[in-house]
Design a protein around this motif. Sequence first.
Motif: not given
Length: 77
Positions: A66-77
């Motif tokens: 639930t905490e991790a769902a609050c963090v938006g990321l740009e994924v490295k390819e």
Amino acid sequence: MQKLLSELSVGETGIVKSVAGEGKLRRRLFDMGVTPGAEVVLRKKAPLGDPLEITIRGYELTLRKTEAACVGLEVKE
């Protein structure tokens, strides 16, 4: 590609773009170093998917899904 931290696969890397949540949760994430621009690597997932172990700013951190769902990321390819 944009993803939430809770959606990463083991071994994937991303850069924190946003931290959602309110009040204490957001403050707690910032205090632990989860801030925009930080690089995150998902190291482990528990068998049922909760909690997650990440590496951020040179240390290991364990977060609930639930905490991790609050963090938006740009994924490295």
